[in-house]
Design an enzyme around this catalytic site. Structure first.
Site, PDB file in Angstrom:
ATOM      1  N   GLY A   1      55.866  12.202  42.429  1.00 59.44           N
ATOM      2  CA  GLY A   1      56.239  11.117  41.843  1.00 59.44           C
ATOM      3  C   GLY A   1      57.258  10.897  41.007  1.00 59.44           C
ATOM      4  O   GLY A   1      57.971   9.819  41.119  1.00 59.44           O
TER       5      GLY A   1
ATOM      6  N   HIS B   1      55.453   7.188  48.000  1.00 58.58           N
ATOM      7  CA  HIS B   1      55.368   6.503  46.880  1.00 58.58           C
ATOM      8  C   HIS B   1      55.900   5.068  46.592  1.00 58.58           C
ATOM      9  O   HIS B   1      56.743   4.862  47.292  1.00 58.58           O
ATOM     10  CB  HIS B   1      56.285   7.603  45.818  1.00 58.58           C
ATOM     11  CG  HIS B   1      55.657   8.837  45.789  1.00 58.58           C
ATOM     12  ND1 HIS B   1      54.751   9.264  44.705  1.00 58.58           N
ATOM     13  CD2 HIS B   1      55.680   9.973  46.455  1.00 58.58           C
ATOM     14  CE1 HIS B   1      54.569  10.721  44.824  1.00 58.58           C
ATOM     15  NE2 HIS B   1      55.281  10.976  45.931  1.00 58.58           N
TER      16      HIS B   1
ATOM     17  N   GLU C   1      47.767   7.970  41.528  1.00 58.10           N
ATOM     18  CA  GLU C   1      47.884   9.029  42.656  1.00 58.10           C
ATOM     19  C   GLU C   1      46.743   8.608  43.792  1.00 58.10           C
ATOM     20  O   GLU C   1      45.571   8.528  43.677  1.00 58.10           O
ATOM     21  CB  GLU C   1      47.703  10.502  42.264  1.00 58.10           C
ATOM     22  CG  GLU C   1      48.791  11.034  41.731  1.00 58.10           C
ATOM     23  CD  GLU C   1      48.945  12.395  41.615  1.00 58.10           C
ATOM     24  OE1 GLU C   1      48.188  13.119  42.597  1.00 58.10           O
ATOM     25  OE2 GLU C   1      49.272  12.958  40.686  1.00 58.10           O
TER      26      GLU C   1
ATOM     27  N   CYS D   1      53.395  18.394  47.658  1.00 54.52           N
ATOM     28  CA  CYS D   1      52.885  18.543  45.922  1.00 54.52           C
ATOM     29  C   CYS D   1      53.602  18.928  45.242  1.00 54.52           C
ATOM     30  O   CYS D   1      54.003  20.416  45.291  1.00 54.52           O
ATOM     31  CB  CYS D   1      51.368  19.031  45.961  1.00 54.52           C
ATOM     32  SG  CYS D   1      50.990  19.103  44.246  1.00 54.52           S
TER      33      CYS D   1
ATOM     34  N   CYS E   1      52.656  13.680  37.954  1.00 54.52           N
ATOM     35  CA  CYS E   1      52.753  14.007  39.259  1.00 54.52           C
ATOM     36  C   CYS E   1      54.375  14.236  39.732  1.00 54.52           C
ATOM     37  O   CYS E   1      55.313  13.386  39.267  1.00 54.52           O
ATOM     38  CB  CYS E   1      52.479  12.453  39.876  1.00 54.52           C
ATOM     39  SG  CYS E   1      52.668  12.563  41.813  1.00 54.52           S
TER      40      CYS E   1
END
Ligand code: ZDP
Length: 299
Positions: A246, A185, A234, A93, A243
């Site tokens: 991302g 992703h 997400e 994250c 994100c």
């Protein structure tokens, strides 16, 4: 959605008037991608997955995109575990990492401005960057992107890269580029991002059989060689305002599709992030990290 509702309703019936969970937390966001941060070396939480569903709920809980546990590590300064609002655990994250770095420093849990954090996807290194003694940004070395299909994972392409490959959904076809930043992703470049029905198409791609671990979905419009506009669906959290991983996957996909140079501003619904896919093959992510409030959760 329904499952979550019934789960929450059950907790409410079961524990009405009964208090059996109590912990201190701090609420943070990285340009609107928000997290509940808990110091797991001090606070006791029994079931991280169920607790994430409960506390992330914006009506029955505190409200957040994810629950982040800070835990002791044997190989790094700290360990982080991140749980999406649907209770699933993500490997990595980006935005939460920036929040954690600032949290640890401001709570005086470390004196380091460059911290190593163990995640399920390996070590990452956030750094607090000061200018005239003011925090200017939090920059994270997010490590190297993974481009091999079976490692992302994307089914059916073996060791190949998935760059500008056709995916047909409903009555439309999309050109997808897949990148793992520790978490998977799927990046799709479009002419007009406002025309994308993210709420409709996002969950279909997220759960497509091509993606054995599901996938985060990014739609990207190229504004210029240094400026991309991105909207994200997400995995495990739905539409969020930003994100970090991302954004990193997006710059890698943009370079592979010859849309931009190796660094760019990513404009998200919650604000801007800055990303660079450096010559050393590491991706660097920079942006703000803000504390909103601290409180005690009692249930
Ligand atoms: O991979 C996933 O399941 C993501 N939903 C995890 C969260 C990613 C995040 N938005 C980020 O900034 O990297 C927190």
């Amino acid at each position: 959605m329904n499952e979550r509702y019934f789960y929450l309703r059950n907790i409410n019936f079961k524990f009405m008037g009964e208090r059996n969970m109590k912990f201190q937390f701090s609420k943070w966001h990285g340009i609107g991608n928000d997290f509940i941060i808990v110091d797991g070396s001090k606070e006791q939480i029994e079931d991280y997955n169920k607790t994430a569903i409960e506390v992330c709920d914006r009506h029955f809980g505190i409200g957040a995109d994810g629950l982040v546990m800070i835990l002791p590590s044997e190989i790094a300064d700290f360990k982080m575990r991140i749980f999406n609002s649907d209770g699933s655990e993500a490997e990595m994250c980006g935005n939460a990492t920036r929040c954690i770095a600032r949290y640890l420093y401001e709570q005086k849990l470390t004196t380091k401005t460059k911290i190593s954090i163990e995640t399920k996807a390996g070590l990452i290194r956030p750094e607090l960057v000061f200018k005239n003694e003011q925090l200017e940004t939090v920059k994270v070395d997010m490590g190297e992107p993974i481009l091999t299909a079976e490692d992302i994972p994307v089914a059916g392409s073996g060791k190949d890269r998935v760059v500008h490959k056709k995916l047909s959904i409903l009555d439309k076809s999309y050109q997808i580029t897949c990148v793992s930043m520790g978490n998977p992703h799927c990046v799709i470049f479009v002419e007009d991002i406002d025309a994308v029905e993210l709420e409709k198409i996002g969950p279909i791609i997220e759960t497509h059989s091509m993606f054995p671990k599901k996938i985060n979905v990014e739609f990207v419009e190229v504004k210029s060689k240094e400026h991309l506009r991105m909207r994200v669906w997400e995995r495990g959290a739905g539409i969020t305002l930003a994100c970090g991983t991302g954004s990193c996957a997006t710059i890698v996909a943009a370079v592979l599709n010859e849309k931009t140079g190796r660094s760019a501003k990513i404009e998200l619904d919650g604000g801007d992030l800055f990303v660079e896919w450096s010559e050393d093959n590491h991706v660097y992510l920079s942006g703000p990290a803000e504390e909103v409030f601290r409180a005690e959760y009692v249930k």
